[in-house]
Design a protein around this motif. Structure first.
Motif, PDB file in Angstrom:
ATOM      1  N   TRP A 142     124.041  42.207  50.051  1.00 21.24           N
ATOM      2  CA  TRP A 142     125.250  41.598  49.505  1.00 21.24           C
ATOM      3  C   TRP A 142     125.428  41.965  48.028  1.00 21.24           C
ATOM      4  O   TRP A 142     124.463  42.023  47.263  1.00 21.24           O
ATOM      5  N   ARG A 193     124.272  27.942  44.781  1.00 18.06           N
ATOM      6  CA  ARG A 193     124.387  28.355  46.188  1.00 18.06           C
ATOM      7  C   ARG A 193     124.434  29.874  46.300  1.00 18.06           C
ATOM      8  O   ARG A 193     123.847  30.463  47.223  1.00 18.06           O
ATOM      9  N   LYS A 247     114.713  41.320  51.546  1.00 20.28           N
ATOM     10  CA  LYS A 247     115.623  40.174  51.424  1.00 20.28           C
ATOM     11  C   LYS A 247     115.046  39.115  50.475  1.00 20.28           C
ATOM     12  O   LYS A 247     115.766  38.216  50.043  1.00 20.28           O
ATOM     13  N   ASN A 248     113.757  39.224  50.150  1.00 20.66           N
ATOM     14  CA  ASN A 248     113.141  38.301  49.202  1.00 20.66           C
ATOM     15  C   ASN A 248     113.097  38.853  47.779  1.00 20.66           C
ATOM     16  O   ASN A 248     112.424  38.292  46.912  1.00 20.66           O
ATOM     17  N   SER A 255     120.226  42.335  47.403  1.00 23.13           N
ATOM     18  CA  SER A 255     121.487  41.657  47.091  1.00 23.13           C
ATOM     19  C   SER A 255     121.603  41.399  45.590  1.00 23.13           C
ATOM     20  O   SER A 255     120.600  41.237  44.889  1.00 23.13           O
ATOM     21  N   LYS A 304     110.002  34.887  46.471  1.00 22.55           N
ATOM     22  CA  LYS A 304     111.369  35.223  46.113  1.00 22.55           C
ATOM     23  C   LYS A 304     111.381  35.698  44.661  1.00 22.55           C
ATOM     24  O   LYS A 304     111.087  34.919  43.745  1.00 22.55           O
ATOM     25  N   ALA A 322     120.934  31.208  45.959  1.00 21.77           N
ATOM     26  CA  ALA A 322     120.185  30.990  47.207  1.00 21.77           C
ATOM     27  C   ALA A 322     120.617  31.976  48.286  1.00 21.77           C
ATOM     28  O   ALA A 322     119.782  32.477  49.058  1.00 21.77           O
ATOM     29  N   ARG A 323     121.915  32.286  48.328  1.00 20.97           N
ATOM     30  CA  ARG A 323     122.448  33.213  49.337  1.00 20.97           C
ATOM     31  C   ARG A 323     121.852  34.618  49.191  1.00 20.97           C
ATOM     32  O   ARG A 323     121.720  35.348  50.181  1.00 20.97           O
ATOM     33  N   PHE A 351     118.963  35.567  48.958  1.00 22.60           N
ATOM     34  CA  PHE A 351     117.705  35.748  49.668  1.00 22.60           C
ATOM     35  C   PHE A 351     117.847  35.566  51.183  1.00 22.60           C
ATOM     36  O   PHE A 351     116.847  35.467  51.888  1.00 22.60           O
ATOM     37  N   GLU A 352     119.072  35.549  51.659  1.00 30.46           N
ATOM     38  CA  GLU A 352     119.310  35.468  53.097  1.00 30.46           C
ATOM     39  C   GLU A 352     119.362  36.837  53.743  1.00 30.46           C
ATOM     40  O   GLU A 352     119.038  37.005  54.916  1.00 30.46           O
ATOM     41  N   GLN A 353     119.828  37.842  52.991  1.00 27.68           N
ATOM     42  CA  GLN A 353     119.798  39.226  53.442  1.00 27.68           C
ATOM     43  C   GLN A 353     119.851  40.126  52.213  1.00 27.68           C
ATOM     44  O   GLN A 353     120.091  39.648  51.108  1.00 27.68           O
ATOM     45  N   ASN A 354     119.628  41.418  52.417  1.00 28.89           N
ATOM     46  CA  ASN A 354     119.405  42.285  51.257  1.00 28.89           C
ATOM     47  C   ASN A 354     120.550  43.248  50.953  1.00 28.89           C
ATOM     48  O   ASN A 354     120.353  44.222  50.228  1.00 28.89           O
TER      49      ASN A 354
END
Length: 288
Positions: A273, A262, A60-61, A92, A5, A265-266, A268-271
């Protein structure tokens, strides 16, 4: 082998925020690339270096954090970063210069714990600053009637017009507040007051606040003495003082930190945002 990440930290200030870097590490970032004194003209190549080293499935990472003390400068970096993306080649972004978005979100969430914001009369003192404007915007999106206070009516009016363009359904009203009499007028009928002023500046005295008959919730975002709202302790967290619920800067800060972590962290859930004020507030609501 899993992809690390990676967070690219872009800061217009020469001295990059240590605070933001520590929060990033504590949020689980594996590699932190810190760039200070960044101009909008430099952003594209920095972003290209981030996105062209990984496949679309791996992006996404990779993510971007835009901070800094000057929110207006940081906004030019955000625009340049978003403008660098194309097709699936994007990552993101969390936009939180000077903690403006996470702090404003935490303040509005605090107010919403104690009364229905829809239809509530609210006042943001120092409402023309970056945190104040974002708090006002978020309050309006919850249906509150928002009064924007500044020492100069022209400045408050300009901010109200700008906010109205962003939140068409919002109800904004400018107030010039320069003494106790004008502050009393601004507080008349108000249920929630948020003080978003600079450090070491008192915006409202204790007696004036005590005379505001309809006031239910006081939120002060300044921890350095003298605090913005006299009688509110920086450590207050839903403290009942004379029948009013009080939050100080440190009391709000716990929620701000949870939202900040939070949101990181969010990323790295998708690329795809872009987490600005409204998105950060939505994340905060999931933590309530």
């Amino acid at each position: 082998m899993s992809t690390s990440k990676v967070l690219l930290q872009l800061d217009p200030d020469p001295q990059i925020s240590t605070f933001d870097s520590v929060v990033a590490v504590d949020s689980g970032v594996d590699q932190l690339f810190r760039h200070g004194a960044v101009s909008a003209a430099q952003v594209r190549d920095l972003v290209y270096g981030l996105i062209f080293t990984r496949s679309p499935a791996e992006l996404k990472n990779s993510a971007i954090f835009i901070g800094g003390s000057d929110v207006a400068q940081a906004e030019t970096l955000l625009s340049a970063a978003v403008g660098s993306f194309f097709g699936p080649m994007r990552v993101s972004i969390l936009f939180d210069p000077n903690g403006a978005n996470t702090t404003a979100a935490a303040a509005v969430l605090a107010a919403g714990r104690h009364l229905q914001l829809a239809g509530a009369e609210t006042l943001v003192l120092a409402g023309t600053g970056p945190v104040g404007q974002r708090a006002a915007r978020l309050l309006a999106r919850q249906g509150a009637h928002v009064r924007i206070a500044s020492r100069r009516l022209e400045k408050a009016t300009n901010v109200c017009e700008s906010l109205q363009a962003d939140v068409a359904e919002g109800a904004f009203q400018p107030f010039a507040v320069s003494d106790d009499e004008s502050l009393q007028a601004a507080l008349r009928g108000v249920a929630v007051v948020i003080a978003a002023g600079a450090a070491n500046v008192q915006l409202a005295g204790q007696e004036t606040l005590r005379q505001a008959a309809d006031l239910q919730v006081l939120i002060d975002l300044n921890a350095a003495p003298p605090v913005g709202l006299a009688g509110v302790d920086p450590m207050d967290k839903a403290e009942n003082r004379d029948g009013r619920i009080c939050y100080g800067a440190i009391g709000v800060g716990g929620t701000k930190m949870k939202i900040h972590k939070r949101a990181l962290a969010r990323l790295f859930e998708q690329n795809d945002w872009v987490l600005n004020a409204e998105e950060v507030y939505a994340i905060g609501r999931t933590l309530e």
